[in-house]
Design a protein around this motif. Structure first.
Motif, short mmCIF file in Angstrom:
data_model
loop_
_atom_site.label_atom_id
_atom_site.label_comp_id
_atom_site.label_asym_id
_atom_site.label_seq_id
_atom_site.Cartn_x
_atom_site.Cartn_y
_atom_site.Cartn_z
N GLU A 70 5.65 5.13 9.59
CA GLU A 70 4.61 5.83 9.70
C GLU A 70 4.29 6.40 8.09
O GLU A 70 2.92 6.51 7.88
CB GLU A 70 5.14 7.10 10.19
CG GLU A 70 5.08 7.24 11.73
CD GLU A 70 5.31 8.37 12.41
OE1 GLU A 70 5.04 9.39 12.17
OE2 GLU A 70 6.16 8.18 13.46
N ALA A 71 5.18 6.57 7.26
CA ALA A 71 4.61 6.73 5.94
C ALA A 71 4.13 5.98 5.01
O ALA A 71 2.79 5.96 4.43
CB ALA A 71 6.06 7.29 4.98
N VAL A 72 4.30 4.43 5.37
CA VAL A 72 3.70 3.25 4.86
C VAL A 72 2.15 3.22 5.41
O VAL A 72 1.29 3.18 4.78
CB VAL A 72 4.50 1.98 5.19
CG1 VAL A 72 3.57 0.78 4.77
CG2 VAL A 72 5.69 1.98 4.44
N CYS A 73 2.11 3.48 6.69
CA CYS A 73 0.58 3.49 7.34
C CYS A 73 -0.22 4.40 7.16
O CYS A 73 -1.20 4.17 6.76
CB CYS A 73 0.94 3.41 8.78
SG CYS A 73 1.75 1.79 9.45
N LEU A 75 2.38 -1.99 0.24
CA LEU A 75 3.08 -3.10 1.20
C LEU A 75 4.05 -3.79 0.40
O LEU A 75 5.28 -3.81 0.91
CB LEU A 75 2.00 -4.19 1.58
CG LEU A 75 0.92 -3.57 2.50
CD1 LEU A 75 -0.15 -4.87 2.63
CD2 LEU A 75 1.76 -3.64 3.92
N THR A 76 4.12 -4.19 -0.83
CA THR A 76 5.15 -5.07 -1.53
C THR A 76 6.17 -4.25 -1.95
O THR A 76 7.31 -4.28 -2.03
CB THR A 76 4.71 -5.84 -2.50
OG1 THR A 76 4.03 -5.02 -3.29
CG2 THR A 76 3.72 -6.88 -1.89
N ALA A 77 5.92 -2.91 -2.53
CA ALA A 77 7.01 -1.93 -2.89
C ALA A 77 7.88 -1.71 -1.92
O ALA A 77 9.33 -1.38 -2.23
CB ALA A 77 6.27 -0.65 -3.38
N GLN A 78 7.55 -1.79 -0.52
CA GLN A 78 8.31 -1.13 0.59
C GLN A 78 9.61 -2.17 0.62
O GLN A 78 10.64 -2.11 1.39
CB GLN A 78 7.69 -1.17 1.91
CG GLN A 78 6.60 0.05 1.93
CD GLN A 78 7.18 1.27 1.46
OE1 GLN A 78 7.98 1.83 1.95
NE2 GLN A 78 6.55 1.90 0.39
N SER A 132 6.34 -6.36 11.06
CA SER A 132 6.44 -5.16 12.08
C SER A 132 7.35 -3.95 11.46
O SER A 132 6.91 -3.08 11.97
CB SER A 132 7.35 -6.08 13.22
OG SER A 132 7.25 -5.18 14.45
N ARG A 133 8.53 -4.22 11.02
CA ARG A 133 9.30 -3.16 10.48
C ARG A 133 8.41 -2.32 9.24
O ARG A 133 8.47 -1.13 9.38
CB ARG A 133 10.39 -3.60 9.72
CG ARG A 133 11.78 -3.84 10.60
CD ARG A 133 13.08 -4.04 9.72
NE ARG A 133 12.88 -5.05 8.53
CZ ARG A 133 13.07 -6.03 8.85
NH1 ARG A 133 13.45 -6.86 10.11
NH2 ARG A 133 13.09 -6.94 7.80
#
Length: 154
Positions: free
Chosen positions: A126-129, A145-148, A120-121
């Protein structure tokens, strides 16, 4: 916990021909079966039962369907980017194009909640999406996804 703990690269897909929420949940079940050797029919039924309690579309084009299962020992995930958004009954009534499904052991308790909070986090960013929506290569989506989450511990 990192997303790489619950998501494998082969469980990240881009789908172009999803026509409905029901079809999407079936696709999620088939992918989870192929990637994690989970029983397809009980998994799909568990997702449908959870959706019957209330839609898991959380808004901003994101859905987090999830289910607890008997035949799994750790939390697993499937991420899908839809080329054509579908109506998911989201709280903001916006169609969904980013889907992160989670499957947890029936008695997982805290680990399931930590995984759901982590996903969820990540998808509230917004930058990830934006990066996810701008890419259609599954390996790039997995990397985004995993780098975040490399430095975040839930």
């Amino acid at each position: 916990m990192n997303l790489s703990d619950i998501l494998t690269p082969n469980a990240v897909r881009v789908l172009s021909n999803v026509s409905s929420k029901k079809r999407l949940l079936h696709d999620v079940g088939e992918i989870a079966n192929a990637c994690y050797d989970l029983q397809g029919t009980p998994l799909i039924e568990a997702l449908m039962e959870r959706e019957a309690l209330g839609p898991t579309g959380v808004g901003h084009g994101v859905a987090l369907p999830h289910a607890r299962l008997d035949d799994i020992d750790t939390v697993k995930g499937v991420f899908l980017r839809l080329e054509r958004p579908v109506d998911f009954g989201a709280v903001d009534r916006q169609p969904v194009d980013l889907v992160f499904a989670l499957f947890a052991p029936r008695d997982s308790g805290v680990s399931n909640l930590k995984a759901l909070a982590l996903v969820s986090r990540t998808l509230r960013d917004e930058a990830v999406c934006e990066k996810l929506r701008a890419n259609s290569d599954p390996s790039t989506l997995y990397a985004v996804l995993t780098a975040q989450n490399l430095s975040k511990v839930a």
